[in-house]
Design an enzyme around this catalytic site. Structure first.
Site, short mmCIF file in Angstrom:
data_model
loop_
_atom_site.label_atom_id
_atom_site.label_comp_id
_atom_site.label_asym_id
_atom_site.label_seq_id
_atom_site.Cartn_x
_atom_site.Cartn_y
_atom_site.Cartn_z
N HIS A 12 104.03 13.90 7.01
CA HIS A 12 102.77 14.45 7.52
C HIS A 12 102.05 13.42 8.43
O HIS A 12 102.67 12.44 8.87
CB HIS A 12 101.88 14.94 6.37
CG HIS A 12 102.67 15.71 5.35
ND1 HIS A 12 103.05 17.00 5.53
CD2 HIS A 12 103.19 15.33 4.14
CE1 HIS A 12 103.77 17.40 4.48
NE2 HIS A 12 103.87 16.41 3.64
N GLU A 50 97.75 13.26 0.84
CA GLU A 50 99.14 12.84 0.79
C GLU A 50 99.51 12.05 2.04
O GLU A 50 100.26 11.08 1.96
CB GLU A 50 100.06 14.06 0.64
CG GLU A 50 101.52 13.68 0.49
CD GLU A 50 102.48 14.78 0.88
OE1 GLU A 50 102.07 15.95 0.93
OE2 GLU A 50 103.65 14.44 1.15
N HIS A 105 107.01 11.11 0.46
CA HIS A 105 106.08 12.22 0.21
C HIS A 105 105.47 12.13 -1.18
O HIS A 105 105.94 11.40 -2.04
CB HIS A 105 106.82 13.57 0.31
CG HIS A 105 107.17 13.96 1.71
ND1 HIS A 105 106.42 14.84 2.45
CD2 HIS A 105 108.20 13.56 2.51
CE1 HIS A 105 106.97 14.98 3.65
NE2 HIS A 105 108.05 14.22 3.71
N GLU A 181 109.76 12.48 -3.41
CA GLU A 181 108.44 12.97 -3.85
C GLU A 181 108.03 12.03 -4.98
O GLU A 181 108.56 12.08 -6.08
CB GLU A 181 108.53 14.42 -4.35
CG GLU A 181 108.89 15.44 -3.27
CD GLU A 181 107.73 15.82 -2.37
OE1 GLU A 181 106.62 15.25 -2.53
OE2 GLU A 181 107.93 16.69 -1.50
ZN ZN Z 1 104.80 16.02 1.80
#
Ligand code: ZN
Length: 218
Positions: A12, A50, A105, A181
């Protein structure tokens, strides 16, 4: 260790929220799929994004790898921009001489879910030999995170590993690649760790240990 290149992809970007007209554009996501150029990512209930978490961990991971003589290429150079699109991020890895690509992430899951998982491509975009390298990279990153004190997800994947068929960054990569993640930003315990500088350093140390183990071989 001979000179190695590692691509770090901080998921992102900080200004994605402001530019839906850019990030919602559909792009190639591999194996005939189309997906949005990029997404905003999630955030903690307190509003810690995030995008910022990914950026902070990536900077600390970059420093940890560079301290071991590894050359690092980042897919974005700040948390103040938009994108790049997921297919362009994959191209940065493919156009480098990367020995490994690590996408960073944090998840936004049910509040009861906690822990990390490491994803690899369900299909083999670069053939079985590269897929085997990705699997070994995933295993080493998982071990690095466990040895640094983190627990595999209690909800998604299997013992901290998960193969996915719908992620452009994995589907389009021609290099050994994992997407991590780190935790669930909607879980109170994970959110506290993910929002703190100490926690971010701990994640970076765990991933760095795994990447170095992968590069050394076993
Ligand atoms: Zn993400």
């Amino acid at each position: 260790m001979t000179k190695k290149i590692v691509v770090i992809d901080p998921g992102h970007n900080g200004q994605n929220f402001e530019h839906p007209e850019i990030i919602n554009k559909q792009v190639d996501a591999g194996f005939g799929q189309r997906k949005a150029c990029n997404t905003t990512g999630t955030e903690t209930n307190a509003g810690y994004t995030e995008a910022l978490f990914n950026w902070k961990v990536s900077l600390q991971l970059k420093a940890a790898l560079e301290a071991r003589g590894i050359t690092v290429v980042m897919t974005r150079d700040s948390n103040d921009g938009v994108g790049p699109c997921v297919n362009d991020r994959a191209a940065i890895g493919n156009n480098s001489e990367a020995a490994a690509v690590v996408s960073i992430h944090g998840d936004g899951d049910d509040a009861s879910a906690n822990g990390f998982y490491v994803m690899t491509a369900e299909r083999d975009p670069a053939g079985s030999a590269t897929a085997a390298q990705s699997a070994r990279l995933a295993d080493d990153v998982r071990s690095g995170l466990v040895n640094t004190g983190f627990s595999p997800s209690n909800h998604l994947g299997s013992d901290g590993l998960w193969k996915r068929g719908d992620l452009a960054g994995l589907n389009l990569s021609q290099k050994p690649t994992v997407m991590v993640e780190m935790g669930n930003m909607r879980n109170a315990g994970d959110a506290e760790t993910m929002s703190s500088a100490d926690g971010q350093q701990q994640y970076a140390d765990g991933i760095a240990a795994g990447v170095v183990q992968y590069l050394i071989g076993r």
